[in-house]
Design a protein around this motif. Structure first.
Motif, short mmCIF file in Angstrom:
data_model
loop_
_atom_site.label_atom_id
_atom_site.label_comp_id
_atom_site.label_asym_id
_atom_site.label_seq_id
_atom_site.Cartn_x
_atom_site.Cartn_y
_atom_site.Cartn_z
N ILE A 458 32.33 32.22 2.53
CA ILE A 458 32.44 32.33 3.80
C ILE A 458 31.14 31.96 4.14
CG2 ILE A 458 32.77 33.89 5.83
CD1 ILE A 458 35.03 35.30 4.30
N ALA A 459 30.20 32.74 3.91
CA ALA A 459 28.66 32.62 3.86
C ALA A 459 28.19 31.25 4.07
CB ALA A 459 27.84 33.82 3.45
N TRP A 460 28.63 30.41 2.79
CA TRP A 460 28.37 29.28 2.41
C TRP A 460 28.76 28.14 3.55
CZ3 TRP A 460 24.50 26.51 0.93
CH2 TRP A 460 24.52 25.19 0.65
N LYS A 461 30.03 28.44 3.79
CA LYS A 461 30.68 27.55 4.84
C LYS A 461 30.15 27.72 6.34
CE LYS A 461 35.39 26.90 7.04
NZ LYS A 461 36.69 27.13 7.23
N SER A 462 29.78 29.15 6.91
CA SER A 462 29.16 29.27 7.89
C SER A 462 27.59 28.66 8.02
CB SER A 462 28.93 30.59 8.06
OG SER A 462 28.19 30.82 9.49
N LEU A 463 26.68 28.60 6.68
CA LEU A 463 25.52 27.92 6.57
C LEU A 463 25.72 26.55 6.68
CD1 LEU A 463 24.04 30.05 3.65
CD2 LEU A 463 22.77 29.34 5.81
N SER A 464 26.67 25.86 5.97
CA SER A 464 27.04 24.36 6.17
C SER A 464 27.36 24.09 7.40
CB SER A 464 28.11 24.19 5.05
OG SER A 464 27.48 24.52 3.82
N GLN A 465 28.16 24.63 8.02
CA GLN A 465 28.60 24.07 9.39
C GLN A 465 27.37 24.14 10.35
OE1 GLN A 465 31.99 26.77 10.00
NE2 GLN A 465 33.37 25.52 9.20
N THR A 466 26.41 25.42 10.50
CA THR A 466 25.53 25.43 11.13
C THR A 466 24.49 24.54 10.94
OG1 THR A 466 25.79 27.92 11.20
CG2 THR A 466 23.82 27.11 12.00
N VAL A 467 24.23 24.09 9.91
CA VAL A 467 23.10 23.20 9.40
C VAL A 467 23.53 21.65 9.71
CG1 VAL A 467 23.58 22.61 7.12
CG2 VAL A 467 21.41 22.75 7.87
N SER A 468 24.76 21.53 9.59
CA SER A 468 25.27 19.97 9.98
C SER A 468 25.28 19.74 11.62
CB SER A 468 26.87 19.97 9.59
OG SER A 468 27.12 20.19 8.27
N ALA A 469 25.24 21.02 12.41
CA ALA A 469 25.18 20.78 13.68
C ALA A 469 23.89 21.07 14.17
CB ALA A 469 26.19 22.02 14.39
N PHE A 470 22.94 21.54 13.39
CA PHE A 470 21.71 21.72 13.91
C PHE A 470 20.64 20.58 13.74
CE2 PHE A 470 17.30 23.46 12.94
CZ PHE A 470 17.05 24.29 13.82
N SER A 471 19.79 20.33 15.02
CA SER A 471 18.94 19.25 15.06
C SER A 471 17.51 19.77 15.75
CB SER A 471 19.62 18.09 15.90
OG SER A 471 20.07 18.57 17.17
#
Length: 472
Positions: A458-471
């Protein structure tokens, strides 16, 4: 005529069982739903209420609390709070902690009740858990900051004695500046030095090993040599905050044969490596320390606030903290707890720890430590294989230190904080920012008994989603 008892107080006295049952229901609901709660959130904005004049009784107070505040209580004691080094509270420790409040013992005396025996037995359990010899004695304090404070206070008394001064009686005024040596001290060490009057500026940072947070022994020897046998303090780390690095405790202990220093070990959470045959080598040499600080509301997973301090020099500890007053009785050869720590009043902190150790034993804590470390390894592998993140140090125990990829993101502490703010907004995992070797970074500290592999997913999925949308 004696004033009559307050009406609400009298009603609550007779309805105590009902009140506790209501609290039990709320506690049970909270724990059953803890995984669905945001791990961290901003507190709600609300006006501070006026002081109640007549009061409304315990049950109505509980209702107001539920309406006003319950939604804002986070799941920080849950399985995906990876900030700082925060444990949870095991079921047995919660049971013990509830009883602490019910019993309401002021655990300052060794002979007023069985409270003193409980504390001494629990300290004995912990000495065995951490593989400390009987040369060490210990007491419970409020947290790692106070544990380090007590150890450094005893160290200060030892140095003063070396110089023919009794600080406890005569103060610091006749002493030269005391030198403190350390490579990567926790911020609470500076705080303790400030409170003890030794001064933050007198802590000398000794060079660490290349790409490590552990002290360079040769640099330490050079620093000790410049003291020309003037007594000083060495603060060693048994688990740094960023990377859980350990100083070579056994070699530092050997240096005491050549140099005149007090050997203090800050083992706030790293001391728990001794629970596992896989990791106990990290703490080799810790038993030779003059004083040791270990936290309990971290990896022991008992409720706040709770920590232990250990020392080989109880006689100096008594000199510093002894509290003599006619109403307290005559000090004996078996000192009371009031004579060993800064507190004159103290709750029975040992009881939750006693319950948890009795309930789960050494094997239970070995399992918690090893599982947390295995989960940290899994997260470290995910980060190492990602193009969005970069692992900054090998995962040696239970903390993962990493940063954003410099190739994809403008790396700064401000941007790290912005990224973590977006991650926190999702409410699924909480991490803290840091700086490692000059690099803005973040860290995940896994120390909760609840945490399982599913939480890492769950933590990794949240990190991945957040970083993908982060600019930035």
């Amino acid at each position: 005529m004696v004033t009559k008892m307050n009406k609400n107080l009298e009603i609550d006295k007779y309805n105590f069982k009902e009140i506790l049952n209501e609290v039990l229901n709320e506690a049970s609901n909270f724990l059953q739903g803890i995984d669905a709660r945001p791990v961290e959130m901003l507190p709600p904005h609300s006006e501070v209420a006026a002081l109640p004049l007549k009061g409304i009784g315990a049950n109505k107070a509980l209702e107001i609390f539920k309406q006003k505040y319950l939604a804002g209580i986070t799941g920080s004691s849950g399985s995906r709070y990876f900030g700082f080094v925060t444990g949870g509270a095991t079921p047995a420790s919660v049971a013990g902690d509830w009883l602490v409040s019910v019993f309401d013992q002021n655990a300052i005396r060794a002979d007023d009740s069985c409270a003193g025996y409980i504390e001494r037995e629990t300290i004995s359990f912990l000495q065995q858990l951490f593989k400390l010899s009987e040369a060490h004695t210990g007491t419970f304090v409020s947290g790692a900051t106070m544990s380090n404070f007590v150890g450094l206070a005893i160290a200060r008394q030892w140095i003063a004695r070396q110089l023919g001064v009794n600080i406890a009686q005569d103060g610091l005024y006749a002493l030269p500046a005391i030198k403190i040596l350390s490579a990567t001290p926790h911020s609470c060490i500076f705080k303790a030095l400030s409170m003890l009057g030794m001064g933050k500026s007198h802590l000398q940072i000794v060079q660490s090993l290349p790409d490590r947070e552990a002290i360079d022994i040769n640099s330490l020897k050079k620093s000790l040599a410049t003291q020309q046998n003037t007594p000083c303090i060495v603060v060693a780390n048994a688990g740094t905050v960023n990377t859980v690095d350990f100083d070579d405790l056994a070699t530092i202990a050997q240096l005491k044969e050549e140099f005149n220093f007090w050997f203090h070990v800050d083992a706030a959470f790293g001391g728990f490596a001794a629970c596992s045959p896989k990791y106990e080598h990290f703490t080799k040499g810790i038993d030779a320390a003059d004083s040791i600080a270990i936290d309990a509301h971290k990896w022991l997973n008992v409720p706040y606030d709770c920590a232990m301090q250990f020392t080989r020099h109880r006689e100096l500890q008594i000199e510093v903290f002894q509290n003599s007053a006619s109403y307290l009785g005559i000090p004996t050869s078996s000192p009371d707890f009031i004579d060993l720590t800064p507190e004159n009043s103290r709750r029975l902190r040992a009881l939750p720890a006693w319950f948890s150790i009795m309930a789960y034993g050494a094997e239970g804590y070995r399992e918690i430590v090893e599982r947390n470390c295995e989960l940290a390894q899994i997260m470290g592998q995910r980060i190492n294989n990602s193009s969005h993140f970069r692992l900054l140090a090998p995962v040696s125990l239970n903390v993962v230190c990493f940063t954003l990829s410099e190739q994809k993101y403008n790396l700064s502490l401000d941007n790290i904080q912005k990224f973590l703010a977006k991650l926190t907004d999702k409410g699924e995992v909480f991490l803290t920012p840091t700086v490692y070797n000059g690099t803005p970074a973040m860290r995940a500290a896994i120390a909760n008994w609840r945490t399982q592999e599913a939480d890492i997913e769950i933590a990794w999925k949240s990190l991945s989603q957040t970083v993908s949308a982060f600019s930035v």
